[in-house]
Design a protein around this motif. Structure first.
Motif, PDB file in Angstrom:
ATOM      1  N   THR A 177      33.539 -13.131   0.995  1.00  0.00           N
ATOM      2  CA  THR A 177      33.333 -13.464   2.739  1.00  0.00           C
ATOM      3  C   THR A 177      32.608 -11.704   3.545  1.00  0.00           C
TER       4      THR A 177
ATOM      5  N   SER B  69      36.927 -20.088   1.875  1.00  0.00           N
ATOM      6  CA  SER B  69      35.684 -19.529   1.637  1.00  0.00           C
ATOM      7  C   SER B  69      34.912 -20.742   1.613  1.00  0.00           C
TER       8      SER B  69
ATOM      9  N   ALA C 215      34.913 -16.013  10.155  1.00  0.00           N
ATOM     10  CA  ALA C 215      35.341 -16.293   8.554  1.00  0.00           C
ATOM     11  C   ALA C 215      36.385 -14.639   7.675  1.00  0.00           C
TER      12      ALA C 215
ATOM     13  N   THR D 172      32.075 -22.754  12.555  1.00  0.00           N
ATOM     14  CA  THR D 172      32.469 -23.750  11.430  1.00  0.00           C
ATOM     15  C   THR D 172      32.355 -25.062  11.996  1.00  0.00           C
TER      16      THR D 172
ATOM     17  N   THR E 233      33.368 -22.239   4.544  1.00  0.00           N
ATOM     18  CA  THR E 233      32.412 -21.057   5.109  1.00  0.00           C
ATOM     19  C   THR E 233      30.504 -21.177   4.459  1.00  0.00           C
TER      20      THR E 233
ATOM     21  N   LEU F 261      38.667 -21.376  12.979  1.00  0.00           N
ATOM     22  CA  LEU F 261      37.505 -21.568  12.320  1.00  0.00           C
ATOM     23  C   LEU F 261      36.833 -22.694  12.764  1.00  0.00           C
TER      24      LEU F 261
ATOM     25  N   VAL G  47      28.707 -16.761  11.658  1.00  0.00           N
ATOM     26  CA  VAL G  47      29.726 -17.713  10.562  1.00  0.00           C
ATOM     27  C   VAL G  47      30.202 -16.954   9.914  1.00  0.00           C
ATOM     28  N   ALA G  48      30.105 -15.973   9.104  1.00  0.00           N
ATOM     29  CA  ALA G  48      31.087 -14.863   8.123  1.00  0.00           C
ATOM     30  C   ALA G  48      31.413 -13.815   8.737  1.00  0.00           C
TER      31      ALA G  48
END
Length: 664
Positions: free
Chosen positions: A40, A120, A95, A253, A123, A248, A91-92
């Motif tokens: 990630t 993971s 995460a 997400t 994501t 998250l 997002v990354a």
């Protein structure tokens, strides 16, 4: 390495990390934690490189045919514009922070390996949605997120709340996904392609024959995925999952996917003025109703859940007035401070052993035991309340400014009615948001009563992540409105004077009135015996996360589970408090309208199956069985009996033959 190759690796790395985590999860934490964090983190680095290379310039497009269909082709396509590049970084980032935080928060959880692998995969699915240039490939990521949310929300499956919440999240979102799928097929049929660029070209050339039904069908899926009225009821219950999962889902997400989808295909919705008005009404009802509900919640995570629903309402409101730049700006800003709010709430729960604001309000000096959570959550709540110069002020003001722009008749992309609806609802929600943000801060950190329990220091990774997310919560807004226009279609995001004054003014009023009410109720509560509080007829047990229950005994007995007489929300809402605390009984309405009829139909089918179909089947089998039993009794094995029966039959046949001959 080309930009296209880097972009392909961004969702691929977390997917490979998830697969490896599931395969090697039983080998021990030495493998699990690196497999959770490193892919990630690498995806974050690559997403930042893709954003730097894209630079807000012309969109990066690449495609290869995935499978021949004989009609509308399905392609493995990338479409990376400024919106996609920045959203992928968000997002990354979130995460990665969640994975690092979880290594400390769930360090004793025996199911951590499967949890980390699912995070993971979650994501990876969201990154696929962000980068995908084909609507069918986007749908794959869309649905993978749904199944991941089912497993992650139900992580504590031993508790009935978690099992019910995971089923509810899955079923409600699937209820929206059915018309969403139909809308995608209808859109591709009209446009002749699933490619995003070709769909937008078809809209620009007037190639959509049925824009209104297509837009409304797609809105149903967006309402389910992004928890908008009337399909928002699953999100508060989803708080039964671990707190990092909540961060998250709420920040980067799942719920962000619906808003991002509309932003990417906004011209499709703008082709129908009716759909834009429906979107504006949906946003207005969502943001005001959820803000009222947040002001009445006792569970700290449910306050934040309803807050997310309201902030998503701001984003859909910006889209309803045709301003996707403001919507995505608020999506980015909200992602940072909402992730911070949930992760700070996790520290509070970890330290206190309870989710209940009523219990927290009776803990003195809690802020001294968790100073990192105290200061960072204060920053995040100021951003949520849109107080300048925090990030939420700039992004929320861009939404209000866009609505005011439509009201002034300066655009043809949205009807004036949508502008008025979004502007008025946005100002009212700004007032309520500041009120429940102030209430949460006061009850969590300004408690009066016994000394807060000391459960030791939190793992350093948990506190470190809070400070990482505090930076964009504080600084993102002031930098973004100057830098982002180049990434967001060149739209000016500079705050306007009118809406800045109005928005900040109502927010300050909401916060000050809530503080004054808290001072008043605190003075009154000092005269109320604790026994009377514990016996209050509206007493409701605090919802405590499974890991907190397992590791911490309740510190305050029944009194901790009683409603707080110093809660300013009760006085501010008055008669609205009870229905607002219950989410305005929307679940009860759905039970009457849908659950009971379905159960009644199932009972009827079961009755028909058991009493009619089974009776017929049993009867059809009974006749041969009776005939077989009669034949079996005739087979005695006695030769004399057989000869006697043969002679008797012969006599009967002879007599019958004589009678027939005589009659003839």
């Amino acid at each position: 390495m080309t930009t296209t190759t880097l972009a392909a690796l961004v969702p691929l790395l977390p997917f490979l990390g998830a697969a490896a985590g599931l395969l090697l999860g039983r080998t021990g934490p030495g493998f699990v934690r690196p497999l959770a964090v490193l892919p990630t983190l690498a995806s974050l680095v690559l997403a930042a490189l893709v954003a730097a290379r894209q630079g807000g310039d012309q969109a990066v497009d690449a495609a290869t045919e995935l499978t021949p269909t004989g009609s509308v082709p399905i392609e493995l396509a990338l479409h990376i514009d400024g919106f996609a590049a920045l959203t992928a970084v968000l997002v990354a980032l979130v995460a990665t922070c969640v994975q690092i935080y979880s290594t400390g928060y769930l360090r004793e959880d025996p199911r951590y390996p499967s949890y980390a692998a699912l995070v993971s995969l979650f994501t990876s699915a969201m990154l696929l949605v962000v980068y995908s240039g084909d609507l069918m490939v986007l749908l794959v990521g869309w649905e993978i997120m749904g199944i991941c949310s089912y497993f992650l929300v139900g992580h504590y499956w031993e508790t009935p709340e978690a099992r019910a919440a995971s089923l509810k999240a899955f079923l409600v979102t699937k209820l929206g996904d059915v018309p969403f799928l139909i809308g995608l097929f209808a859109l591709a049929t009209d446009a002749g392609s699933f490619r995003v660029t070709k769909v937008l070209d078809a809209v620009a050339s007037g190639g959509l024959d049925h824009p209104t039904p297509i837009a409304l069908l797609l809105l149903a899926g967006v309402a389910g995925k992004s928890a908008q009225f009337p399909l928002h009821t699953w999100l508060p219950d989803a708080m039964a999952g671990p707190t990092p999962v909540s961060a998250l889902i709420h920040a980067a997400t799942m719920v962000a996917a619906g808003v991002y989808f509309i932003a990417r295909l906004l011209p499709v919705f703008e082709a129908s003025r009716a759909a834009m008005v429906v979107l504006a009404v949906m946003a207005a009802v969502t943001m005001t109703g959820s803000a009222l509900a947040a002001l009445a919640q006792d569970d700290i995570k449910r306050v934040l859940a309803y807050s997310t629903i309201g902030q998503l309402g701001y984003m859909t409101g910006a889209l309803a007035v045709g301003e996707r730049s403001a919507a995505v700006f608020h999506l980015l800003s909200h992602g940072a401070f909402k992730a911070l709010l949930f992760l700070a709430a996790g520290v509070i729960i970890h330290a206190s052993g309870t989710n209940s604001l009523a219990a927290l309000s009776r803990m003195r000096n809690l802020r001294d035991r968790i100073p990192d959570a105290y200061w960072t959550m204060t920053v995040a709540l100021l951003a949520l309340a849109a107080i300048p110069p925090f990030s939420g002020f700039f992004s929320k003001e861009s939404v209000l400014g866009a609505a005011e722009h439509v009201v002034g008749g300066h655009t043809e992309h949205a009807p004036g009615a949508a502008g008025w609806i979004v502007l008025l609802a946005g100002l009212l929600t700004a007032l309520l948001t500041a009120a429940y943000a102030m209430r949460l801060w006061l009850l969590a950190f300004r408690g009066q009563g016994a000394e807060a329990p000391d459960h030791g220091r939190q793992p350093i990774v948990m506190n470190a992540v809070l400070w990482v997310l505090a930076v964009p919560s504080l600084a993102l807004g002031g930098l973004a409105f100057r830098l982002l226009p180049d990434w967001f279609d060149g739209r000016d995001l500079t705050p306007t004077l009118t809406t800045s004054v109005l928005g900040t003014g109502v927010a300050l009023v909401g916060g000050i009135v809530t503080y004054a009410t808290w001072r008043h109720t605190t003075a009154l509560a000092a005269r109320v015996p604790l026994g009377a509080v514990a016996a209050h007829p509206e007493g409701d047990a605090a919802r405590v996360e499974a890991e907190a229950i397992a590791s911490h005994a309740p510190a305050y007995g029944d009194v901790a589970h009683a409603p707080d007489p110093a809660d300013p929300g009760r006085l501010l809402l008055g008669p609205l408090h009870r229905p607002a605390a219950a989410g305005f009984h929307l679940d009860a309405v759905y039970t009457v309208l849908f659950v009971r009829p379905v159960r009644a139909g199932a009972s009827l089918v079961r009755f028909l199956d058991r009493e009619v179909v089974d009776t017929y089947v049993r009867g059809a089998g009974a006749l041969p069985r009776w005939l077989g039993a009669a034949a079996r009794r005739a087979q005695t094995g006695n030769v004399q009996t057989y000869v006697s029966a043969l002679l008797a039959g012969t006599v009967v046949l002879a007599v019958a033959a004589v009678l027939v001959a005589t009659g003839a």
